[in-house]
Design an enzyme around this catalytic site. Structure first.
Site, PDB file in Angstrom:
ATOM      1  N   GLU A 173       0.826  -1.228   0.000  1.00 30.22           N
ATOM      2  CA  GLU A 173       0.000   0.000   0.000  1.00 30.22           C
ATOM      3  C   GLU A 173       0.851   1.266   0.000  1.00 30.22           C
ATOM      4  OE1 GLU A 173      -3.097  -0.166   3.023  1.00 30.22           O
ATOM      5  OE2 GLU A 173      -4.196  -1.649   1.853  1.00 30.22           O
ATOM      6  N   GLU A 291      -5.462  -8.138  -0.927  1.00 37.06           N
ATOM      7  CA  GLU A 291      -6.202  -7.901   0.332  1.00 37.06           C
ATOM      8  C   GLU A 291      -7.648  -7.613  -0.034  1.00 37.06           C
ATOM      9  OE1 GLU A 291      -4.735  -5.226   3.363  1.00 37.06           O
ATOM     10  OE2 GLU A 291      -2.660  -5.702   2.819  1.00 37.06           O
TER      11      GLU A 291
HETATM   12  O1  AHR Z   1      -5.356  -6.091   6.676  1.00 32.99           O
HETATM   13  C1  AHR Z   1      -5.215  -5.004   7.532  1.00 32.99           C
HETATM   14  C2  AHR Z   1      -4.499  -3.830   6.893  1.00 32.99           C
HETATM   15  O2  AHR Z   1      -5.308  -3.269   5.897  1.00 32.99           O
HETATM   16  C3  AHR Z   1      -3.207  -4.140   6.180  1.00 32.99           C
HETATM   17  O3  AHR Z   1      -2.118  -4.170   7.039  1.00 32.99           O
HETATM   18  C4  AHR Z   1      -3.082  -3.005   5.217  1.00 32.99           C
HETATM   19  O4  AHR Z   1      -2.344  -3.354   4.077  1.00 32.99           O
HETATM   20  C5  AHR Z   1      -4.521  -2.636   4.901  1.00 32.99           C
HETATM   21  O5  AHR Z   1      -4.718  -1.279   4.937  1.00 32.99           O
END
Ligand code: AHR
Length: 499
Positions: A173, A291
């Site tokens: 990210e 994610e």
């Molecule tokens: O999954 C939780 C968090 O959400 C992760 O660490 C991050 O990459 C995202 O913002």
């Protein structure tokens, strides 16, 4: 009763469904690692400290790939803290979640666990406070034959043979200003390119995932992706997408939100194709949704602040039936885009935004576990074009959506059909198949409940779970069933001769 027809043709194939679309994500965050997969003091732990009950449930999800060690965590993580004799590993103040990290689980523990679980490991390197050289050294530690410094360190730590880790994420990210070491896209591209070059020079067989737009809300959405793809060129194999959805209105509106995921896939795919066209390259970046989940109840600063604690309970989202239906909806979208979406990671797998919740001596299986399992167990084959003919409704947030959502996978003579009834009343659904006859129903399962807000808890752990579904009738050129309100059904049919 409303009635819908799902038109399928065995010859109308979208693409092979990569098993890695059914992956997970394990971050050093909250109680995911410590008290999640690893809890030596639990009566459920084995001699190495792993929670056997958690591992059994994760095995049952048949996760093909596991992303580790973060997430935001990785942007302040130095992998060398987590290798070597455990008693000498530093106890540090972890920077992303403001927690205590003991480093008792690190590279060797995770990679050995991956071998035991049959997970393809996917390691994210630190491009926040870490350097491209540190990333290179980690690849050497994991993948190089002995004879040089970091490979020899691995051997000294008890592992002679290289692990052969193929999948590496170039940071996490990095487009988000909350990320440790966040920089503008051209700076990220240059940093990631240096890392990529050194990593691939050392091991040309690895595959790299560039850190794409962290959310579609960012002002730089898509532009970030364009700039980094142009900057990284052929070094990059996959581009990451992230999205966490939530119910900010009502059930019917929420159930339409997989449309958002589908839109994001189309938009980011368009950027990949655009850059490929501009670069006149035979190679394009494929999509890696590394994610994704429902997450909105436990997202405040307080929910995510470890406040200097060890294994604090962070983001322990509780899920209900409507969340399970949304998870099914996202998986429908992934299957329908099997031609470009090659990997995805449910975020996360235990305690943190997860299908599993632990207490020291107990384990709770949450609603979202079930649709994932029903898909994952039927994932082999090619995705088929699914055309839904039937009534739709207009979601205020996401526009028109059909009441019945569908996807299908054809593997050999097995046809897997996945159906979600988003309506608050039962629906008749007909599967109209061309190209082959349906010879028999192999099995079918359903996830449903009396109320979309139904959830499992420690006193009623099985309120939402998969049950056998026996309402399919085979008819000429297909099958027909009545789906209850707010339900998800996965069915496997054996096909006969071509028609
Ligand atoms: O999954 C939780 C968090 O959400 C992760 O660490 C991050 O990459 C995202 O913002």
């Amino acid at each position: 009763m409303k009635s819908s027809t799902i038109h399928l043709h065995t010859g109308h194939r979208i693409g092979h469904v990569d098993p890695r679309v059914f992956g997970g994500f394990l971050e050093h965050m909250g109680r995911a690692v410590y008290q999640g997969v690893y809890e030596p003091d639990s009566p459920r732990a084995d001699a190495e400290g792993w929670r056997v009950d958690v591992l059994d449930r994760l095995r049952d999800l048949d996760l093909a790939v596991m992303r580790y060690p973060g997430g935001n965590f990785v942007s302040g993580y130095h992998w060398q803290d987590g290798v070597g004799p455990r008693e000498r590993r530093p106890r540090v103040r972890e920077k992303a979640w403001n927690s205590i990290e003991t480093n008792q689980v690190g590279t060797d523990e995770f990679l050995r666990l991956s071998e035991r679980m049959g997970w393809e490991p996917m390691l994210a390197v630190n491009l926040g406070t870490g350097t491209p050289e540190e990333a290179h050294d980690w690849v050497e530690y994991c993948n190089a034959p002995i004879g040089t410094r970091f490979a020899d360190l691995r051997a000294a730590n008890g592992r002679q043979q290289p692990y052969g880790v193929k999948l590496w994420c170039l940071g996490n990210e990095m487009s988000g200003e909350w990320q440790i070491g966040h920089v503008p896209p051209d700076e990220y591209a240059s940093r990631a390119r240096q890392a990529a070059k050194m990593m691939k020079d050392l091991d040309p067989t690895i595959q790299l995932v560039a850190s794409g737009s962290a959310t579609h809300f960012l002002p730089s959405y898509m532009e970030w992706d364009r700039v980094i793809l142009e900057g990284l060129g052929d070094h990059v194999d996959y581009l990451s997408l992230h999205n966490y959805v939530g119910n900010h209105t009502d059930t019917m509106d929420f159930l339409a939100c997989p449309q958002l995921i589908e839109k994001q896939i189309l938009e980011i795919d368009a950027v990949c194709r655009y850059v490929q066209g501009r670069r006149k390259s035979p190679k394009r970046a494929m999509l890696c949704f590394d994610e994704w989940n429902v997450w909105y109840r436990t997202q405040t600063q307080q929910d995510c602040d470890g406040a200097g604690r060890l294994a604090p309970p962070l983001a322990e989202e509780r899920f209900n039936l409507e969340d399970a239906l949304v998870v099914a909806g996202i998986l429908h979208a992934f299957v329908r885009h099997a031609d470009v979406l090659k990997m995805a990671n449910l975020a996360q797998v235990v305690n943190v935004i997860a299908p599993l919740l632990t207490r020291t001596d107990d384990l709770l299986v949450q609603s979202i576990y079930w649709p994932f399992r029903l898909f994952s167990r039927r994932r082999e084959g090619h995705s088929l074009v699914t055309s839904v003919e039937g009534p739709s409704y207009t979601s205020p947030s996401h526009g028109p959506v059909p009441h019945v959502d569908a996807s299908a996978i054809l593997g050999g003579d097995l046809l897997h059909v996945f159906l979600t009834n988003r309506d608050d009343e039962a629906a008749e659904v007909r599967i109209a198949l061309a190209g082959a006859d349906v010879a028999e129903l192999v099995d079918a399962e359903i996830v449903t409940g009396a109320d979309p807000k139904d959830e499992n808890d420690w006193d009623a752990p099985d309120r939402v779970r998969a049950q056998p579904f026996d309402r399919f009738k085979l008819v000429a050129a297909g099958a027909i069933a009545e789906l209850p309100a707010f339900s998800f059904v996965a069915a496997t049919f054996r096909l006969g001769a071509s028609s």
